[in-house]
Design a protein around this motif. Structure first.
Motif, PDB file in Angstrom:
ATOM      1  N   SER A  60      14.981  85.370 -59.571  1.00 27.46           N
ATOM      2  CA  SER A  60      15.269  86.765 -59.908  1.00 27.46           C
ATOM      3  C   SER A  60      14.004  87.597 -59.797  1.00 27.46           C
ATOM      4  CB  SER A  60      15.809  86.895 -61.339  1.00 27.46           C
ATOM      5  OG  SER A  60      17.064  86.259 -61.482  1.00 27.46           O
ATOM      6  N   LEU A  61      14.186  88.863 -59.396  1.00 27.06           N
ATOM      7  CA  LEU A  61      13.123  89.855 -59.493  1.00 27.06           C
ATOM      8  C   LEU A  61      13.472  90.728 -60.697  1.00 27.06           C
ATOM      9  CD1 LEU A  61      10.547  91.033 -58.118  1.00 27.06           C
ATOM     10  CD2 LEU A  61      12.071  92.698 -57.023  1.00 27.06           C
ATOM     11  N   ILE A  62      12.700  90.611 -61.763  1.00 28.26           N
ATOM     12  CA  ILE A  62      12.994  91.330 -63.007  1.00 28.26           C
ATOM     13  C   ILE A  62      12.147  92.588 -63.046  1.00 28.26           C
ATOM     14  CG2 ILE A  62      12.934  91.194 -65.538  1.00 28.26           C
ATOM     15  CD1 ILE A  62      13.419  88.158 -65.241  1.00 28.26           C
ATOM     16  N   SER A  63      12.839  93.746 -62.968  1.00 25.77           N
ATOM     17  CA  SER A  63      12.117  95.018 -62.800  1.00 25.77           C
ATOM     18  C   SER A  63      11.613  95.589 -64.116  1.00 25.77           C
ATOM     19  CB  SER A  63      13.025  96.036 -62.094  1.00 25.77           C
ATOM     20  OG  SER A  63      14.212  96.220 -62.829  1.00 25.77           O
ATOM     21  N   ALA A  64      12.113  95.093 -65.249  1.00 28.17           N
ATOM     22  CA  ALA A  64      11.641  95.578 -66.556  1.00 28.17           C
ATOM     23  C   ALA A  64      11.147  94.392 -67.396  1.00 28.17           C
ATOM     24  CB  ALA A  64      12.762  96.327 -67.272  1.00 28.17           C
TER      25      ALA A  64
END
Length: 348
Positions: A114-118
């Protein structure tokens, strides 16, 4: 790990579309995608490898679009990966608080990477002398839920009579143990003889019963609480809540953590005995664990101490592989799981 900019395959579980009634496995779609494991320049995000995913009853509410409901609930996005709590390893970071190799728990996607933006919503895992999977349950969101729901919302006192429904689940098993550590008398309800046995012989509840074998819940509660209930930790709602209201003592407290018996009903059951709130001066309060995250360090410190001293035990129900996640989630609503339900996506 891939070379910079290289794409790798990424298995995912996507949310198909909004659900009415009971969800089905077909509402969650397997998908093969690709992802770059390098955080784009200037983005304060983290790229993670997901290790464990948590299956939690609240996720059912996110499968329904609440038209005109100004509640806190932001539903899942159709066509996107299901989101839930998990444990992950940071592979690359554009955020100053995280670096490659860090272990974290928090909201992630139902996918391999996953790319977790927060990432400011993530908790860094610094204590690893326990199973990492504990951060989906005992030392994660369910553990904190049990801790704040019991200690903060219920304001317990030594010697009080405590009842916990869905007591062998991720939250309930801990509420009962926290109550026993405080010197309360604790009874739990569960849906099988195996779970009742766990409550009495592993988690140290004073007593427990199988609600499916009780034709009259009011009579059952009178049997287990002849002097009434001071604290009810509510996980199920419906007919159980109605029966509990009749058995509460004056100035009792009810912490509403969940209402799992109602989540798949198109028309929720009404509650008949609310007049008891008035006559018995009962305080009934719902709570959201996210509003108590500031207490996490305090919770972690005390719970780790209990674990080291052997004063708390925890039971997990583990399934292997992302492809088995939808079935594991749906099993929560039929009581198939024994203990905290989690999915192993990968080993560290």
């Amino acid at each position: 790990m891939s070379k910079e900019g290289e794409e790798v395959s990424n298995k995912q579980i996507l949310f198909r579309d909004y659900v009415t009634g009971s969800p089905k496995e077909s509402d969650m779609v397997h998908n093969d995608s690709t992802i770059r494991l390098k955080v784009p320049e200037g983005l304060k995000a983290v790229a993670v490898k997901n290790l464990y995913l948590s299956c939690d009853p609240y996720m059912r509410a996110l499968m329904t679009k609440h038209e005109g409901d100004p509640s806190h609930i932001v539903p899942f996005t159709p066509g996107s990966p299901i989101q839930g709590f998990g444990v992950a390893k940071v592979l690359d970071s554009g955020h100053p608080n995280f670096k490659a190799g860090d272990l974290v728990w928090g909201i992630t996607g139902w996918e391999e990477f996953s790319l977790i933006s927060a990432p400011e919503t993530l908790f860094k895992i610094t204590y690893t002398d326990v199973p990492l999977s504990y951060y989906t349950g005992l030392l994660g969101m369910p553990g904190l839920t049990a801790y704040v729901g019991f200690n903060e919302v219920c304001s317990p006192k030594k010697g009080e009579y405590v009842f916990v429904s869905a007591a062998s689940g991720a939250v309930g098993q801990l509420v009962g143990q926290f109550a026993k550590l405080m010197g309360c008398y604790v009874v739990g309800s569960a849906g099988s003889s195996q779970k009742v046995d766990l409550l009495k012989n592993k988690f140290g509840f004073d007593d427990a019963f199988n609600y499916k074998e009780e034709p009259d819940l009011n009579a059952a509660l009178k049997r287990y609480f002849p002097e009434g209930i001071d604290i009810y930790f509510e996980n199920v709602g419906g007919s159980m809540l109605d029966a509990v209201l009749l058995n509460m003592r004056a100035h009792g407290r009810i912490a509403v953590c969940g209402l799992i018996s109602q989540y798949n009903l198109e028309q929720p059951q009404g509650i008949q005995n609310l007049f008891c709130l008035l006559t018995k001066r009962i305080r009934m309060e719902g709570f959201l664990v996210a509003e108590y995250y500031h207490l996490y360090p305090q919770f972690l410190q005390s719970t780790l101490q209990y674990i080291k001293e052997g004063k708390i035990v925890y039971v997990e129900d583990t399934v292997e592989g992302l492809t088995n996640a939808p079935s594991a989630l749906l099993g929560l609503f039929t009581g198939r799981n024994v203990g905290k339900q989690l999915v192993v996506v990968a080993h560290e």
